[in-house]
Design a protein around this motif. Sequence first.
Motif, short mmCIF file in Angstrom:
data_model
loop_
_atom_site.label_atom_id
_atom_site.label_comp_id
_atom_site.label_asym_id
_atom_site.label_seq_id
_atom_site.Cartn_x
_atom_site.Cartn_y
_atom_site.Cartn_z
N GLY A 99 0.83 -1.19 0.00
CA GLY A 99 0.00 0.00 0.00
C GLY A 99 0.86 1.24 0.00
N GLY A 100 0.20 2.37 -0.16
CA GLY A 100 0.93 3.63 -0.06
C GLY A 100 0.72 4.53 -1.26
N VAL A 101 0.91 5.79 -1.03
CA VAL A 101 0.78 6.82 -2.05
C VAL A 101 2.08 6.91 -2.84
CG1 VAL A 101 0.38 9.29 -2.43
CG2 VAL A 101 -0.84 8.10 -0.59
N ASP A 102 1.98 7.03 -4.13
CA ASP A 102 3.16 7.25 -4.96
C ASP A 102 3.79 8.59 -4.59
OD1 ASP A 102 4.38 8.55 -7.58
OD2 ASP A 102 4.44 6.37 -7.85
N PRO A 103 5.11 8.66 -4.46
CA PRO A 103 5.74 9.93 -4.08
C PRO A 103 5.36 11.10 -4.98
CG PRO A 103 7.35 8.15 -4.02
CD PRO A 103 6.10 7.57 -4.62
N GLY A 104 5.17 10.83 -6.27
CA GLY A 104 4.80 11.89 -7.19
C GLY A 104 3.41 12.44 -6.97
N GLU A 105 2.58 11.69 -6.24
CA GLU A 105 1.21 12.12 -5.97
C GLU A 105 1.02 12.60 -4.53
OE1 GLU A 105 -1.13 8.72 -6.99
OE2 GLU A 105 -0.58 8.79 -9.12
N LEU A 106 2.12 12.67 -3.81
CA LEU A 106 2.03 12.97 -2.37
C LEU A 106 1.47 14.36 -2.09
CD1 LEU A 106 2.57 12.11 0.54
CD2 LEU A 106 4.94 12.86 0.26
N ASP A 107 1.93 15.36 -2.81
CA ASP A 107 1.48 16.72 -2.51
C ASP A 107 -0.02 16.88 -2.72
OD1 ASP A 107 3.96 17.68 -1.72
OD2 ASP A 107 4.54 18.21 -3.76
N GLY A 108 -0.53 16.32 -3.81
CA GLY A 108 -1.96 16.40 -4.04
C GLY A 108 -2.75 15.66 -2.98
N PHE A 109 -2.22 14.53 -2.55
CA PHE A 109 -2.89 13.74 -1.52
C PHE A 109 -2.92 14.51 -0.20
CE2 PHE A 109 -3.39 10.26 1.53
CZ PHE A 109 -4.36 9.49 0.90
N ILE A 110 -1.82 15.16 0.13
CA ILE A 110 -1.77 15.98 1.35
C ILE A 110 -2.81 17.09 1.28
CG2 ILE A 110 -0.36 17.69 2.57
CD1 ILE A 110 2.06 15.88 2.02
N GLU A 111 -2.93 17.73 0.13
CA GLU A 111 -3.90 18.81 -0.02
C GLU A 111 -5.33 18.32 0.17
OE1 GLU A 111 -3.25 20.63 -3.77
OE2 GLU A 111 -1.26 21.42 -3.24
N ARG A 112 -5.60 17.08 -0.22
CA ARG A 112 -6.96 16.55 -0.12
C ARG A 112 -7.28 16.00 1.27
NH1 ARG A 112 -5.19 14.37 -4.95
NH2 ARG A 112 -5.15 12.20 -4.19
N CYS A 113 -6.29 15.82 2.10
CA CYS A 113 -6.53 15.19 3.40
C CYS A 113 -7.25 16.16 4.34
CB CYS A 113 -5.21 14.75 4.03
SG CYS A 113 -5.44 13.81 5.57
N PRO A 114 -8.38 15.76 4.91
CA PRO A 114 -9.20 16.67 5.72
C PRO A 114 -8.79 16.75 7.19
CG PRO A 114 -10.35 14.60 5.48
CD PRO A 114 -9.07 14.46 4.70
N VAL A 115 -7.77 16.01 7.59
CA VAL A 115 -7.35 16.00 9.00
C VAL A 115 -5.87 16.33 9.10
CG1 VAL A 115 -9.12 14.32 9.61
CG2 VAL A 115 -6.81 13.53 9.04
N ARG A 116 -5.41 16.48 10.31
CA ARG A 116 -4.02 16.82 10.55
C ARG A 116 -3.09 15.68 10.13
NH1 ARG A 116 -0.61 17.08 16.07
NH2 ARG A 116 1.30 17.95 15.19
N ILE A 117 -2.11 15.99 9.31
CA ILE A 117 -1.06 15.04 8.94
C ILE A 117 0.20 15.42 9.69
CG2 ILE A 117 0.34 14.12 7.06
CD1 ILE A 117 -1.90 15.16 5.16
N SER A 118 0.69 14.49 10.51
CA SER A 118 1.88 14.83 11.29
C SER A 118 3.14 14.15 10.77
CB SER A 118 1.68 14.48 12.77
OG SER A 118 1.49 13.10 12.94
N GLY A 119 3.00 13.28 9.76
CA GLY A 119 4.19 12.62 9.27
C GLY A 119 3.90 11.59 8.20
#
Length: 210
Positions: free
Chosen positions: A130-150
């Motif tokens: 599993g896991g997000v592709d590194p190239g798609e990480l920034d978009g995924f972070i932008e879509r996340c509705p909760v606090r991402i700490s790492g």
Amino acid sequence: MVEPVTDLDAVRVRSNLERIRERAGAEIEILAATKYVRDEDMGALAEAGIELVGENRLQDLEAKRERWGGRFTWDFIGNLQSRKVKRILPLVRLVHSVASDSVLEQLGKHSNPETEVLIEVNLSGEEEKGGVDPGELDGFIERCPVRISGLMTMPPFTQNSEDSRPYFARLAELARDRGLERLSMGTSQDWEVAVEEGATIVRLGSVLWA
């Protein structure tokens, strides 16, 4: 198939835990990955001084937390299915494995202001991981509705811990560039390399009870 851990000895676990803490440093969180620890044996971990545990399956998390509750801090470290998000969130401090838009949707519906997650990043390119592709990480972070700490990652399995170093170094770089502080990386076979590369949480199993 991996068999459940049996004959857990609290004295031995405590000795292993103290040795790891001495080598890792006090600032590193040592998470006991208890997927293969039976419910009735969790008490030995508490007696040994284990404080943070991680579960892979909702059913096990619910059963163990009902029995052992406040004896531990609980994290969820397994594959996160969107339909189980609602039940998992109230039971844990931190989810290590957010990696799909369907999970993001459920986080938006069922989170609270204290909800905190790590994004799992697939650095190996292995389709079974599993896991997000590194190239798609920034978009995924932008879509996340909760606090991402790492971030969290699982490198390819290896008998040589040095083989994991490039993956850990890359995850640390991705986190640093995005101002994320937590790095969940390193398991029993490569935790020392993970710590050298900046891990803040190591997820340990056999090295604690062997």
